[in-house]
Design an enzyme around this catalytic site. Structure first.
Site: not given
Length: 338
Positions: A148, A18, A55-56
């Site tokens: 994908h 991240c 928001d998440d």
């Protein structure tokens, strides 16, 4: 560790986990003005959580026979955060599933998102990445139905996840109120340990297990405790995600730096200089909105450390999770570190 001829996955990525996110300030400039109306034209369903507060996950309340159900949708993927492909798959899957848990939902089905340098890295490694993701999804009781893939110079992996939630029992980032305690369910320091791993090859098994752990039980505990406000702590660091929560809720927040848990070795990694650019950008972003008090640079960097698959930050008390601060009335600074 599964490797092919000594290849280290983290050496094929410009960033790790991240920490490779687009910086929060830049991202907000990109999406400014792109907030849709509360409901899509022609849709009978109601958007409960969208883009407006960052928001998440997205949450939509269904109408008709399923009116007591909300659908949760999210996607998350990133570059290798560890060299072991199976562990990378586990971590990436747990991180993607976390967005569903962060809004109080339950994941139902996921699809893989895989970018792979097919002429550089063997598909045997990609298979291990996918196997790790599959195993963690199975722990969550979440189906994996394909996905994908693209040929890409840099390996990336994650999932798009669909879940369900009770529309009347959601965890949001805009429902915080003064007086609510703040609980953190995983320790900080994942970013600096991952950065050390990328630079040196040292393996931090305790950090891997923290990242691969699901936030399922923490989410359930938050709901059981009557919490209505939460977010997960990932690439923008504790302070970055707390700032977004406080701003969305129109409140301030106090962080007790001494109460915040850190992983073994995290402070030493900071002292040794293993701080990612993402962490420094996080700190730069929140600094104008934060009164750091007497907190030293080391503590500031850890509080802004770019986490990968971090814990939940819940406005409420959760059994077993340390209380690291509280929400307060809005003041001159949104965040105060004490």
């Amino acid at each position: 560790m599964t490797t092919i001829q000594g290849q280290r996955l983290t050496q094929y990525a410009h960033g790790g986990g991240c920490a490779c996110k687009i910086p929060p300030g830049e991202l907000e400039e990109v999406v400014a003005g792109l907030v849709p109306g509360p409901d899509a034209p022609g849709s009978p369903n109601e958007l409960l959580i969208g883009l407006d507060t960052g928001d998440d996950a997205a949450v939509v309340r269904l109408t008709g026979p399923a009116h007591g159900t909300a659908v949760v949708a999210t996607a998350d993927f990133f570059t290798p955060v560890v060299d072991d492909p199976y562990d990378w798959g586990r971590i990436a899957a747990a991180n993607a599933l976390s967005d569903v848990y962060a809004v109080g939902g339950r994941p139902l089905v996921a699809v893989n998102l895989l970018a792979w340098p097919r002429d550089v890295l063997p598909f045997e490694l990609a298979r291990e990445v996918l196997r790790g993701g599959l195993d963690v999804a199975a722990q969550a009781g979440c189906h994996v139905g394909g996905g994908h893939s693209v040929d890409d110079p840099e390996p990336k992996y994650g999932m798009a996840v669909t879940g369900v939630a009770d529309p009347d029992l959601l965890l949001r980032n805009d429902t915080g109120r003064p007086g609510m305690p703040l609980s953190l369910t995983k320790p900080l320091g994942l970013g600096v340990l991952n950065n050390r791993h990328k630079a040196t090859g040292e393996v931090f098994g305790h950090a891997v297990e923290v990242m691969a752990a699901l936030n399922r039980d923490a989410s359930a505990a938050a709901l059981d405790a009557g919490a209505v406000c939460a977010t997960d702590v990932t690439g923008f660091g504790l302070l970055g995600h707390l700032y977004k929560l406080a701003r969305a809720s129109g409140v301030g927040a106090v962080v007790d730096a001494a109460a915040v848990p850190y992983l073994d070795g995290a402070r030493q990694a900071v002292r040794d200089g293993f701080v990612s650019g993402g962490t420094r950008r996080n700190l730069e972003w929140v600094a104008p909105h934060t009164d750091f008090g007497s907190a030293d640079e080391e503590t500031r960097l850890l509080l802004a450390d770019a986490q990968t698959s971090g814990g939940l930050l819940v406005a409420g008390e959760i059994p077993g999770a340390p209380v690291i601060g509280e929400l307060v009335p809005a003041g001159e600074h949104t965040l105060l570190v004490r």
